[in-house]
Design a protein around this motif. Structure first.
Motif, PDB file in Angstrom:
ATOM      1  N   PRO A 362       0.841  -1.200   0.000  1.00  0.00           N
ATOM      2  CA  PRO A 362       0.000   0.000   0.000  1.00  0.00           C
ATOM      3  C   PRO A 362       0.880   1.255   0.000  1.00  0.00           C
ATOM      4  CG  PRO A 362      -0.663  -1.535   1.727  1.00  0.00           C
ATOM      5  CD  PRO A 362       0.545  -2.101   1.099  1.00  0.00           C
ATOM      6  N   ARG A 363       0.432   2.288  -0.629  1.00  0.00           N
ATOM      7  CA  ARG A 363       1.131   3.570  -0.787  1.00  0.00           C
ATOM      8  C   ARG A 363       2.271   3.504  -1.810  1.00  0.00           C
ATOM      9  NH1 ARG A 363      -0.234   7.489   2.244  1.00  0.00           N
ATOM     10  NH2 ARG A 363      -1.741   7.077   3.885  1.00  0.00           N
ATOM     11  N   LYS A 364       2.681   2.278  -2.168  1.00  0.00           N
ATOM     12  CA  LYS A 364       3.708   2.184  -3.222  1.00  0.00           C
ATOM     13  C   LYS A 364       3.200   1.302  -4.364  1.00  0.00           C
ATOM     14  CE  LYS A 364       7.876   3.092  -0.651  1.00  0.00           C
ATOM     15  NZ  LYS A 364       8.879   2.464   0.173  1.00  0.00           N
ATOM     16  N   VAL A 365       1.878   1.287  -4.508  1.00  0.00           N
ATOM     17  CA  VAL A 365       1.278   0.409  -5.515  1.00  0.00           C
ATOM     18  C   VAL A 365       1.651   0.895  -6.917  1.00  0.00           C
ATOM     19  CG1 VAL A 365      -0.903  -0.437  -6.470  1.00  0.00           C
ATOM     20  CG2 VAL A 365      -0.663  -0.114  -4.019  1.00  0.00           C
ATOM     21  N   GLN A 366       2.033  -0.067  -7.756  1.00  0.00           N
ATOM     22  CA  GLN A 366       2.297   0.251  -9.157  1.00  0.00           C
ATOM     23  C   GLN A 366       1.353  -0.546 -10.038  1.00  0.00           C
ATOM     24  OE1 GLN A 366       6.648  -0.486  -9.128  1.00  0.00           O
ATOM     25  NE2 GLN A 366       6.753   1.461 -10.192  1.00  0.00           N
ATOM     26  N   TYR A 367       1.106  -0.021 -11.216  1.00  0.00           N
ATOM     27  CA  TYR A 367       0.162  -0.654 -12.140  1.00  0.00           C
ATOM     28  C   TYR A 367       0.856  -1.000 -13.447  1.00  0.00           C
ATOM     29  CZ  TYR A 367      -3.202   1.441  -8.947  1.00  0.00           C
ATOM     30  OH  TYR A 367      -3.899   1.802  -7.836  1.00  0.00           O
ATOM     31  N   ARG A 368       0.242  -1.960 -14.146  1.00  0.00           N
ATOM     32  CA  ARG A 368       0.766  -2.308 -15.466  1.00  0.00           C
ATOM     33  C   ARG A 368      -0.355  -2.904 -16.310  1.00  0.00           C
ATOM     34  NH1 ARG A 368       5.862  -6.366 -16.370  1.00  0.00           N
ATOM     35  NH2 ARG A 368       4.493  -7.952 -15.541  1.00  0.00           N
ATOM     36  N   PHE A 369      -0.341  -2.637 -17.599  1.00  0.00           N
ATOM     37  CA  PHE A 369      -1.298  -3.294 -18.501  1.00  0.00           C
ATOM     38  C   PHE A 369      -0.981  -4.788 -18.523  1.00  0.00           C
ATOM     39  CE2 PHE A 369      -2.073   0.961 -19.854  1.00  0.00           C
ATOM     40  CZ  PHE A 369      -3.388   0.942 -20.297  1.00  0.00           C
ATOM     41  N   ILE A 370      -2.009  -5.620 -18.309  1.00  0.00           N
ATOM     42  CA  ILE A 370      -1.773  -7.064 -18.279  1.00  0.00           C
ATOM     43  C   ILE A 370      -1.290  -7.539 -19.653  1.00  0.00           C
ATOM     44  CG2 ILE A 370      -2.852  -9.333 -18.004  1.00  0.00           C
ATOM     45  CD1 ILE A 370      -4.750  -8.016 -15.959  1.00  0.00           C
ATOM     46  N   ALA A 371      -2.001  -7.163 -20.702  1.00  0.00           N
ATOM     47  CA  ALA A 371      -1.592  -7.576 -22.051  1.00  0.00           C
ATOM     48  C   ALA A 371      -0.769  -6.452 -22.680  1.00  0.00           C
ATOM     49  CB  ALA A 371      -2.821  -7.854 -22.907  1.00  0.00           C
ATOM     50  N   PRO A 372       0.491  -6.720 -23.037  1.00  0.00           N
ATOM     51  CA  PRO A 372       1.327  -5.652 -23.609  1.00  0.00           C
ATOM     52  C   PRO A 372       0.680  -5.000 -24.826  1.00  0.00           C
ATOM     53  CG  PRO A 372       2.618  -7.658 -23.267  1.00  0.00           C
ATOM     54  CD  PRO A 372       1.204  -8.000 -22.929  1.00  0.00           C
ATOM     55  N   LEU A 373      -0.016  -5.791 -25.658  1.00  0.00           N
ATOM     56  CA  LEU A 373      -0.602  -5.222 -26.882  1.00  0.00           C
ATOM     57  C   LEU A 373      -1.725  -4.238 -26.585  1.00  0.00           C
ATOM     58  CD1 LEU A 373      -0.818  -8.257 -29.370  1.00  0.00           C
ATOM     59  CD2 LEU A 373       0.817  -6.382 -29.405  1.00  0.00           C
ATOM     60  N   MET A 374      -2.283  -4.283 -25.371  1.00  0.00           N
ATOM     61  CA  MET A 374      -3.414  -3.413 -25.046  1.00  0.00           C
ATOM     62  C   MET A 374      -2.987  -1.944 -24.939  1.00  0.00           C
ATOM     63  SD  MET A 374      -6.552  -3.020 -24.609  1.00  0.00           S
ATOM     64  CE  MET A 374      -7.520  -4.459 -24.262  1.00  0.00           C
ATOM     65  N   GLU A 375      -1.776  -1.726 -24.456  1.00  0.00           N
ATOM     66  CA  GLU A 375      -1.333  -0.350 -24.198  1.00  0.00           C
ATOM     67  C   GLU A 375      -1.310   0.494 -25.488  1.00  0.00           C
ATOM     68  OE1 GLU A 375       2.081  -0.615 -21.668  1.00  0.00           O
ATOM     69  OE2 GLU A 375       2.720   1.327 -22.389  1.00  0.00           O
ATOM     70  N   PRO A 376      -0.627   0.049 -26.547  1.00  0.00           N
ATOM     71  CA  PRO A 376      -0.703   0.829 -27.795  1.00  0.00           C
ATOM     72  C   PRO A 376      -2.117   0.861 -28.363  1.00  0.00           C
ATOM     73  CG  PRO A 376       1.024  -0.834 -27.931  1.00  0.00           C
ATOM     74  CD  PRO A 376       0.301  -1.078 -26.669  1.00  0.00           C
ATOM     75  N   TYR A 377      -2.868  -0.208 -28.150  1.00  0.00           N
ATOM     76  CA  TYR A 377      -4.241  -0.242 -28.660  1.00  0.00           C
ATOM     77  C   TYR A 377      -5.051   0.920 -28.086  1.00  0.00           C
ATOM     78  CZ  TYR A 377      -8.999  -1.789 -29.622  1.00  0.00           C
ATOM     79  OH  TYR A 377     -10.299  -1.842 -30.049  1.00  0.00           O
ATOM     80  N   VAL A 378      -4.913   1.143 -26.794  1.00  0.00           N
ATOM     81  CA  VAL A 378      -5.673   2.215 -26.132  1.00  0.00           C
ATOM     82  C   VAL A 378      -5.282   3.578 -26.722  1.00  0.00           C
ATOM     83  CG1 VAL A 378      -6.022   3.377 -23.908  1.00  0.00           C
ATOM     84  CG2 VAL A 378      -5.996   0.887 -24.010  1.00  0.00           C
ATOM     85  N   ILE A 379      -4.009   3.750 -27.031  1.00  0.00           N
ATOM     86  CA  ILE A 379      -3.566   5.020 -27.630  1.00  0.00           C
ATOM     87  C   ILE A 379      -4.125   5.167 -29.051  1.00  0.00           C
ATOM     88  CG2 ILE A 379      -1.549   6.393 -28.334  1.00  0.00           C
ATOM     89  CD1 ILE A 379       0.001   4.998 -26.079  1.00  0.00           C
ATOM     90  N   LEU A 380      -4.065   4.088 -29.811  1.00  0.00           N
ATOM     91  CA  LEU A 380      -4.598   4.150 -31.183  1.00  0.00           C
ATOM     92  C   LEU A 380      -6.101   4.424 -31.170  1.00  0.00           C
ATOM     93  CD1 LEU A 380      -2.666   1.218 -32.943  1.00  0.00           C
ATOM     94  CD2 LEU A 380      -2.115   3.651 -32.920  1.00  0.00           C
ATOM     95  N   ARG A 381      -6.796   3.826 -30.186  1.00  0.00           N
ATOM     96  CA  ARG A 381      -8.242   4.098 -30.068  1.00  0.00           C
ATOM     97  C   ARG A 381      -8.474   5.559 -29.716  1.00  0.00           C
ATOM     98  NH1 ARG A 381     -11.821   0.397 -31.194  1.00  0.00           N
ATOM     99  NH2 ARG A 381     -13.463   1.908 -31.504  1.00  0.00           N
TER     100      ARG A 381
END
Ligand SMILES: Nc1ncnc2c1ncn2[C@@H]1O[C@H](COP(=O)(O)OP(=O)(O)OP(=O)(O)O)[C@@H](O)[C@H]1O
Ligand SMILES: [Mg+2]
Length: 419
Positions: A362-381
């Motif tokens: 807690p307080r140092k939680v980090q996040y990451r997209f589970i599927a690597p391909l999703m991250e560019p997809y979200v930007i393209l969308r």
């Protein structure tokens, strides 16, 4: 443009840009010089084997597939090769039956037999070594999709096999391949074979490597050329993932040819982006829609887009506070972390995902997209839906050796504060 030239070009574009399949010839293989040299080194050194690991889709299979081509280019023709893909049902014996089916030995002059016939049922690591000993020349064996193996006991037996092959200086090189952040996830017992197993981590591609994919592909599609700015944009949008460089280059090139042009321009890329998110990546659309579907005004779309554009570390992780700046650029309003903490939490759960994973105390939680391909997809969308404009995206430097990461230009006017 004549009809015949148009069809020839379309055919060449499909051959050159293959988002759906690993590369299998060195002509289209871009970059990865260091990693390739490392694998070559293990092939030339008896008793050494290699393990290629990294995120899904970074190009592991392509590297393993093309090693043989590079050996041939160097005039080394004596290698036999075999490759096998693992699945959840694969047993230890299945791997080796499949491998030895592809390899031969010569018990006498003029007699060539399949090594499969020499392999006993339920083979032990010792049996594998003995079967290899029947061969007179060297071989390369690629064991791919190691992460999919269901039974952890197979990992142990593979580690034992490497040990015995190495201890006996058998003239074969195993190239193990799998999706993993660390080698421990693929070979739990790797300490016992540390010296025999050379680790080859596969990072995302650098911008220069992605540009090389575009260049090598277009070289095969003469007289098609691309405007320098558009070429760069394809690399930027790919976020280090060669899959996107192939997909965007293919769709942009096809659009240019369709319009009877031999120059790929920015409109072609704009079309490619829409085509990619609307028709080519349907599998991702479902997960995306689940993440962002909400009553109007609930901001799931801009928050997810801000996550995709947040500054990330080497492991692609980001803190909640890293979302603030891109969110400000997208919405032109200042949101503090508590305003979107709920969104982030829900992106990690069934309610709106899980599309992100969460790690750390807690307080140092980090996040990451589970599927690597999703991250560019979200930007393209985001681009396709006009949440952001192409001109807002600052490209990463071509000289940077790390993976390409886009960021957003700050809004021109001072944003209003929202809590
Ligand atoms: N060095 C390269 N040069 C050109 N294209 C590449 C290169 N590496 C990978 N690609 C392309 O990128 C895409 C993904 O490559 P590949 O299948 O090799 O990745 P992977 O890491 O094995 O993926 P997975 O984790 O799904 O098995 C394919 O379209 C492939 O053609
Ligand atoms: Mg693969």
């Amino acid at each position: 443009m004549e009809e015949t030239q148009k069809y020839r070009l379309m055919h060449e574009i499909h051959e050159a840009f293959t988002p759906g399949a690993p590369i299998d010839s060195k002509d289209l293989f871009a970059g990865r010089k260091k990693q390739r040299e490392r694998v070559m080194g293990t092939i030339f050194q008896k008793g050494q084997h290699a393990i290629l690991f990294g995120e899904r889709g970074v190009g592991k299979t392509s590297l393993a597939n093309t090693i043989y081509d590079f050996l041939v280019m160097m005039g080394k023709f004596k290698y036999q090769r075999a490759r096998v893909n693992c699945s959840e049902e694969t047993e230890f014996g299945d791997i080796w039956r499949s491998v030895f089916k592809q390899l031969t030995y010569e018990p006498n002059r003029d007699v060539t037999l399949s090594l499969e016939d020499a392999l006993p049922d339920n083979p032990s690591p010792e049996n594998i070594k003995e079967t290899f000993q029947l061969m007179s020349g060297p071989s390369i064996v690629v064991i791919d999709e190691l992460d999919r193996l269901g039974d952890p006991d197979i990992q142990t037996r593979l580690a034992d096999t490497i040990k015995t092959l190495s201890d006996n200086a058998i003239d074969t090189t195993l190239i193990l391949v799998g999706v993993a952040d660390t080698i421990e996830q693929l070979i739990a017992e790797h300490e016992s074979i540390q010296r025999a197993l050379v680790q080859v981590p596969m990072q995302r591609m650098s911008k220069a490597e992605l540009l090389e994919i575009v260049d090598k592909g277009l070289f095969k599609c003469e007289p098609l050329i691309i405007l320098p700015y558009v070429r760069e944009r394809i690399a930027d949008y790919s976020h280090g993932l060669p899959f996107y460089a192939h997909l965007l280059a293919r769709e942009a090139a096809l659009n240019a040819v369709d319009a009877e042009r031999t120059v790929i321009v920015i409109d072609d890329l704009e079309y490619a982006v829409k085509q990619a998110v609307d028709s080519q990546l349907e599998s991702m659309l479902g997960a995306y829609n689940r993440a962002v579907s909400a009553p109007r005004g609930n901001n799931y779309k801009p928050v997810l887009l801000a996550c995709a554009l947040a500054l990330k570390n080497e492991q692609r992780m980001f803190f909640a506070r890293d979302v603030m700046e891109p969110l400000r650029c997208i919405t032109t309003k200042i949101y503090k972390v508590p305003a979107f903490a709920k969104h982030l939490k829900e992106f990690c759960e069934e309610t709106h995902g899980p599309i992100l994973e969460r790690r750390g105390p807690p307080r140092k939680v980090q996040y990451r997209f589970i599927a690597p391909l999703m991250e560019p997809y979200v930007i393209l969308r985001g681009l396709a839906e006009n949440l952001i404009k192409e001109a807002q995206l600052i490209p990463p430097s071509e000289r940077s050796t790390a993976f390409a990461q886009l960021s957003l230009l700050p809004p021109a006017s001072d944003p209003a504060i929202e809590l």
